[in-house]
Structures are given as C-alpha cells and as structure tokens.
Design a protein around this motif. Sequence first.
Motif, mmCIF file in Angstrom:
data_model
loop_
_atom_site.group_PDB
_atom_site.id
_atom_site.type_symbol
_atom_site.label_atom_id
_atom_site.label_comp_id
_atom_site.label_asym_id
_atom_site.label_seq_id
_atom_site.Cartn_x
_atom_site.Cartn_y
_atom_site.Cartn_z
ATOM 1 N N CYS A 1 0.688 -1.049 -0.014
ATOM 2 C CA CYS A 1 0.058 -0.026 -0.078
ATOM 3 C C CYS A 1 0.917 1.244 0.218
ATOM 4 C CB CYS A 1 -0.995 0.147 1.376
ATOM 5 S SG CYS A 1 -0.127 0.365 2.832
ATOM 6 N N ASP A 2 0.271 2.537 -0.122
ATOM 7 C CA ASP A 2 0.989 3.600 -0.218
ATOM 8 C C ASP A 2 0.871 4.050 1.295
ATOM 9 O OD1 ASP A 2 2.107 6.104 -0.454
ATOM 10 O OD2 ASP A 2 0.557 6.768 -1.492
ATOM 11 N N LEU A 3 1.975 4.365 2.023
ATOM 12 C CA LEU A 3 1.952 4.662 3.600
ATOM 13 C C LEU A 3 2.526 6.075 3.555
ATOM 14 C CD1 LEU A 3 1.792 4.445 6.350
ATOM 15 C CD2 LEU A 3 4.027 3.261 6.485
ATOM 16 N N GLN A 4 1.598 7.201 4.212
ATOM 17 C CA GLN A 4 1.968 8.600 4.139
ATOM 18 C C GLN A 4 1.678 8.789 5.771
ATOM 19 O OE1 GLN A 4 3.428 10.385 1.918
ATOM 20 N NE2 GLN A 4 3.080 8.925 0.248
ATOM 21 N N PHE A 5 2.531 9.710 6.164
ATOM 22 C CA PHE A 5 2.492 10.424 7.605
ATOM 23 C C PHE A 5 2.213 11.764 7.256
ATOM 24 C CE2 PHE A 5 5.494 7.087 7.409
ATOM 25 C CZ PHE A 5 5.235 6.360 8.588
ATOM 26 N N TYR A 6 1.259 12.197 8.471
ATOM 27 C CA TYR A 6 0.577 13.785 8.493
ATOM 28 C C TYR A 6 0.934 14.198 9.822
ATOM 29 C CZ TYR A 6 -3.712 11.740 10.615
ATOM 30 O OH TYR A 6 -4.415 10.899 11.471
ATOM 31 N N GLN A 7 0.879 15.436 9.941
ATOM 32 C CA GLN A 7 1.380 15.981 11.239
ATOM 33 C C GLN A 7 0.197 16.347 12.227
ATOM 34 O OE1 GLN A 7 4.488 16.458 12.413
ATOM 35 N NE2 GLN A 7 5.417 15.338 10.305
ATOM 36 N N GLY A 8 -1.197 16.599 11.650
ATOM 37 C CA GLY A 8 -2.159 17.100 12.257
ATOM 38 C C GLY A 8 -3.347 17.160 11.302
ATOM 39 N N LEU A 9 -4.274 17.533 11.787
ATOM 40 C CA LEU A 9 -5.647 17.819 11.188
ATOM 41 C C LEU A 9 -5.414 18.558 9.832
ATOM 42 C CD1 LEU A 9 -8.449 17.287 13.894
ATOM 43 C CD2 LEU A 9 -7.477 15.379 12.300
ATOM 44 N N ASP A 10 -4.758 19.938 10.338
ATOM 45 C CA ASP A 10 -4.715 20.933 9.051
ATOM 46 C C ASP A 10 -3.805 20.259 7.969
ATOM 47 O OD1 ASP A 10 -6.185 22.575 10.487
ATOM 48 O OD2 ASP A 10 -4.400 23.678 11.189
ATOM 49 N N ASP A 11 -2.755 19.406 8.389
ATOM 50 C CA ASP A 11 -2.001 18.841 7.380
ATOM 51 C C ASP A 11 -2.656 17.610 6.505
ATOM 52 O OD1 ASP A 11 0.605 18.468 5.899
ATOM 53 O OD2 ASP A 11 0.937 16.727 7.407
ATOM 54 N N LEU A 12 -3.540 16.881 7.188
ATOM 55 C CA LEU A 12 -4.235 16.122 6.700
ATOM 56 C C LEU A 12 -4.940 16.507 5.595
ATOM 57 C CD1 LEU A 12 -5.172 12.987 6.740
ATOM 58 C CD2 LEU A 12 -6.869 13.559 8.424
ATOM 59 N N GLU A 13 -5.946 17.536 5.942
ATOM 60 C CA GLU A 13 -6.691 18.207 4.846
ATOM 61 C C GLU A 13 -5.939 18.729 3.785
ATOM 62 O OE1 GLU A 13 -10.976 20.941 4.500
ATOM 63 O OE2 GLU A 13 -9.784 20.426 6.582
ATOM 64 N N ASP A 14 -4.923 19.543 4.253
ATOM 65 C CA ASP A 14 -4.429 20.295 3.092
ATOM 66 C C ASP A 14 -3.440 19.439 2.091
ATOM 67 O OD1 ASP A 14 -4.655 22.686 4.505
ATOM 68 O OD2 ASP A 14 -2.558 22.824 5.384
ATOM 69 N N ARG A 15 -3.123 18.414 2.424
ATOM 70 C CA ARG A 15 -2.334 17.190 1.488
ATOM 71 C C ARG A 15 -3.156 16.088 0.967
ATOM 72 N NH1 ARG A 15 1.926 15.087 5.104
ATOM 73 N NH2 ARG A 15 2.653 13.835 3.103
ATOM 74 N N PHE A 16 -4.406 15.768 1.643
ATOM 75 C CA PHE A 16 -5.059 14.596 1.370
ATOM 76 C C PHE A 16 -6.467 14.716 0.993
ATOM 77 C CE2 PHE A 16 -1.051 13.177 3.813
ATOM 78 C CZ PHE A 16 -0.578 12.585 2.763
#
Length: 368
Positions: free
Chosen positions: A64-79
Amino acid sequence: MSKRPLDIVILGLSLASSWGNGHATTFRSLLRGVKRLGHNVLFLEREVPWYAGGNRDLPDPDFCDLQFYQGLDDLEDRFAERIRGADAVIVGSYVPDGVAAIDQVLALANGTVGFYDIDTPVTLAKLRRGDEEYLSVRQIPRFDVYFSFSGGRTLDRLQSEYGARRAEALFCSVEAERYRPTGEPPRWDLGYLGTYSDDRQPTLEKLLLEPARRLPECRFVVAGPQYPDTIDWPDNVERIEHLPPAEHASFYSRQRYTLNVTRADMIAAGWSPSVRLFEAAACGTPIISDAWDGLDKLLPGGVAIAENADDVVALLRDRTDEERGSMAAKAKATVLADHTGDARALEFISALRQAAASPAAERKSALA
C-alpha cells in the motif's frame, strides 16, 4: 455489480510500527490480502514520536501507499482530494484526534465511509462512561459500515443501541506466509506475548507467574513492553522487552505452550479473538487460554481452557506430546482456512460493496 479495483483510504493508529500496539499487524495482514485482490490503499498515519525512529519496523510497505501527516490541518491540506475521490474511506479506532478526524472525513468523502474498531469492547465501555476519546456516539449512525473486532451480540448492540446502519465483524487475521512452524526445538514450557495491561496482569499472574513459581524446573517467558518495575518475576521467567513481528514465528515455535490472555471488556463481550491467538495457531503452537464466549466456535477443539494455576500446572505436567500436537493441528487447520489476511480481505471488500449498494446509505458511490 462491478468488480473493478477499489481506491481505499484508511486512517489508522499505525501501520509502520508494531511497538506497543496490535493495530499494525492487524492492518498489515488485512492490507496484504486487499492488495492481492487487486485493490489500491492509501494508509494515513499520524506522525507521533513513540511510533517513530527505531520503533518503526515497516516504514515502506510494498502492499500500500503509506503516508504520514502532522495534524488535522496537514491531513486536509495534503490529502483532501484523495479522500474526496476515494471509493471508500475507513477511520480506525484510537486514531489521534479521532472525533475531529472522523468529522473531517465525513465532510470530505463522497464514497463509502466506515469505522474499523479494533477495540470494540473497550470503545463501548468508554462510550458508556461518556469518554469520547476517538469516537463520538453521534458519529456512529453516520457510518455506512461499522467494522468490529468483536462479533456475536456486540454487532446487535451496535445497531440497536448505537444506531449503526451496518455492523460487520472483521476479526484480526494472520499472515500465513510469515507465521508458520520454524522447526526449532522448544526453549520454554509456556510463553506469553503482549504489551502490559492493568486488566490483563491478574490473569498473567494467575496463569503464568504462579505456575512458574510452582514449577521451578520449567522455563517460562513473557515478551512485550511497558511492564512496570514493581512486578516480581520468578527466576525461571525470562523477559523480552520488545519482539518485532519478524521474530514472532520463531518465538511461538520455541514454546511447548503459549498463553492467550484476554482483556476484561473483551471477555465480557465475547467473540473477540486476539491476533496473538491466530498467530500462535498458525505456527502450530498449542494454546492455553482464559475462557470467553465464542472461543470454542472460532477454534473448535484447538485450545486448552485454564481457569486457574492448577489447570495450567496440570496441562504442563500431564498432557502428552500427542495430545498437544492434535490440539495444535486442529487450531492451525482452522486458522489457515478461515482467519488469514486473504480470507479477511475478501470479507472486507464484500462488506464495502454491499454497504455502497445498500438503499439505506445516504452517500452514493461508484463501488457498486
């Protein structure tokens, strides 16, 4: 109904690190099976220090494609676009800021939205106390499907008491290609693998530490992190602080018996098998377990039940190699037939397609 490959996004506690949690191995087994079925998964994991660095034992999975995010803002901005475009988005239990993350997913997703509760009895106990650490009661009716680590009557409760539209059992599973007998000679008479837990410790004391005191000629082992320094370990109990999944098969194969200890909430709920149960069975290791509803149906004839130290001592002293082997063979055959990652992936994908096709679903998607 179309059988085209699905695009799935999962927000889970951890995939990269098995340190101190059972979620990573659960997701790994399931998602390897999903990949073999031809579907695509993006796994999103919150970056936290305790699952990073040396505790990260699968930083770059090939399934699978595993990606890490820093917080909820980062989650929405990138994904956000991946979440909007996915056929299905699944949020797991114990995701940091889980309630807010679920709200974010529900606002963004156009496909099926589900929750995968790898801690269902714990979750429901928390909700009864008003503790909404990673899931809110108000969110449960909004999921198209609620996947539960517990089956049986818990599924009925999720629907009748909490308003779940569709509650499906999705037990843990084992990676059969990684969990198999190694042929190594026995090193320990009885072993246990698990992170320290306050409510499991009395059972571990009763079913392993007390037998160890009574049988000084036998060898025992406990592997897992976070055990307090105050525990009085008998001299014949070996301690292993952390055992990465790559070493599990060897660990199980070197035990005459392995011990399965179940959390109190899961005993009360029943039908809540631990991944360690299936892993040990796949390795051909005879299992001693505490008792709970559903165990005899999940692994019929494949587990010895112990209620106290006397039971364990009797098993270690009196059970013949032939009897142990017969019990272990039954458990192994059942697990390889019904509880592998491939078997679980079939159940997972089938439930997603059925949820998408259900007229009760508010959200229409392209799964069907």
